[in-house]
Write an enzyme that holds these catalytic residues in place. Sequence first.
Site, PDB file in Angstrom:
ATOM      1  N   LYS A 133       0.872  -1.178   0.000  1.00 26.87           N
ATOM      2  CA  LYS A 133       0.000   0.000   0.000  1.00 26.87           C
ATOM      3  C   LYS A 133       0.904   1.222   0.000  1.00 26.87           C
ATOM      4  O   LYS A 133       1.624   1.470   0.971  1.00 26.87           O
ATOM      5  CB  LYS A 133      -0.907   0.021   1.225  1.00 26.87           C
ATOM      6  CG  LYS A 133      -1.622   1.358   1.390  1.00 26.87           C
ATOM      7  CD  LYS A 133      -2.510   1.437   2.606  1.00 26.87           C
ATOM      8  CE  LYS A 133      -2.868   2.891   2.898  1.00 26.87           C
ATOM      9  NZ  LYS A 133      -3.777   3.055   4.037  1.00 26.87           N
ATOM     10  N   GLY A 169      -8.930   8.824   9.357  1.00 24.94           N
ATOM     11  CA  GLY A 169      -9.336   8.881  10.765  1.00 24.94           C
ATOM     12  C   GLY A 169     -10.447   9.868  11.069  1.00 24.94           C
ATOM     13  O   GLY A 169     -10.838  10.021  12.224  1.00 24.94           O
ATOM     14  N   ALA A 229      -9.819   5.140   3.714  1.00 22.75           N
ATOM     15  CA  ALA A 229      -9.809   6.248   4.677  1.00 22.75           C
ATOM     16  C   ALA A 229     -11.103   7.046   4.697  1.00 22.75           C
ATOM     17  O   ALA A 229     -11.712   7.300   3.659  1.00 22.75           O
ATOM     18  CB  ALA A 229      -8.647   7.206   4.437  1.00 22.75           C
ATOM     19  N   THR A 247      -9.233   3.151  11.696  1.00 24.97           N
ATOM     20  CA  THR A 247      -9.746   3.894  12.851  1.00 24.97           C
ATOM     21  C   THR A 247     -11.223   3.619  13.133  1.00 24.97           C
ATOM     22  O   THR A 247     -11.623   3.536  14.303  1.00 24.97           O
ATOM     23  CB  THR A 247      -9.543   5.408  12.626  1.00 24.97           C
ATOM     24  OG1 THR A 247      -8.178   5.623  12.289  1.00 24.97           O
ATOM     25  CG2 THR A 247      -9.877   6.198  13.876  1.00 24.97           C
TER      26      THR A 247
END
Lengths: 265, 66
Positions: free
Chosen positions: A103, A164, A190, A213
Amino acid sequence: MSDTNEDLLHIGAHVFRSRLFVGTGKYKDFAETSAALLASGAEVVTVAVRRVDLSARGEGSLLGFLRERKLTMLPNTAGCYTADDAVRTCRLAREILGESFVKLEVLGDPKTLFPDVVQTLEAAKILVKEGFTVLPYTSDDPITAKKLEDVGCAAVMPLAAPIGSGLGVRNPYNLEIILDTVKVPIIVDAGVGTASDAAIAMELGCHGVLMNTAIAGAKQPVLMASAMRKGVEAGREAYLAGRIERRLYATASSPLAGVIGSKHS
Amino acid sequence: MRIHVNGEPRDVAEGTTVRALIEALGLAAVPVAVERNEDIVPRAQHETTSLHEGDALEVVHFVGGG
C-alpha cells in the site's frame, strides 16, 4: 447468496472473497486486534514497517497470528512524505516478507494527512518497474486516479474523507467518475466512520473498502468489525442487485384492484 | 568498533556479520529487514556481510498500522 458466491475480487495476481481490508493500528492490545480481525472477515490486513525497538519488543505475536490465519499482509508506507522514503520502505517490506504487495501512501501534510499525489505518482512508477503490486492511497481526484492506473498500479485507493476523520463518503460523484474511467479495482481507503459509510461506498460500485480507525476507535471494536463486514457485504449485494430508480411520487406496493368497499371490483 | 543500529551507538567486535548482530539483538526468530548505509542487505547475505566501523544500520519489522 448463490449470486455472490463467485463474486471474487482480483488485484494483480491476488484473489479475495472479502472486500473489507482492515488496518492493525490503534488497538488496545493484541487480543483486541486479533478478535476484531476475525470478526471483520478481512483477508487483507495492513501493517506498517518500523524500526525494531531494541529496548522493548512486543509485536511478535501479530505477525505470527496473520501467518497462522493465512491473511494477506499489505505493508504500508505510512509516515512517508517523499517518494524516495516510500520506495525505500516498500523495498524493506519486500525483504521482510518476500512479497511485493504494497500500500503506497505518500503524505503531503501532517494535519490533513492528504496525499502528495505528485510524489505518490513518482513512487508508483518506480515501484511498478521494480515488480511491486502497488495499491496507492490517493485523493478522490479522477485525473490522478487515472494516472495511477496508467503507470501500472494494480488498484487505486481514493479517500472517502481524511484519514481517521469518520466523515464518510464526502464526494460520491468524484468516486462515480473514477469508477467510470479507471478499470483496475477501486478500494475506498480512509474516512469511513460507520457501517452505512462502507455500504454507501460499495453501493456506488467501489470494489472494496479499507479502514482502520473506524473499527479500532469504536467503543466496541469487535462489534464494529462485524458491523463493517455486514455493511460492505450489504453494499456490494445492493450494487449487484441494482437499486430502483428514485421517484418523486409514491408508487403503491399492493394491488389497486379489489380493495374492500370499492364500487368496481 | 562502533556502529549505529536504529540511530543508537553500539560497540561490536571487528568482523561481526549482519547475522551475528541480529542474533546478538535477540532477533534471530523475528522476520526483519536490514539496511546498511541505506542499502538493503538481502537475507541470503547476512552471514557473509561483515560490518565496518561507522556503519549505520536500520533493522525494521512489521508493526500494527493502517
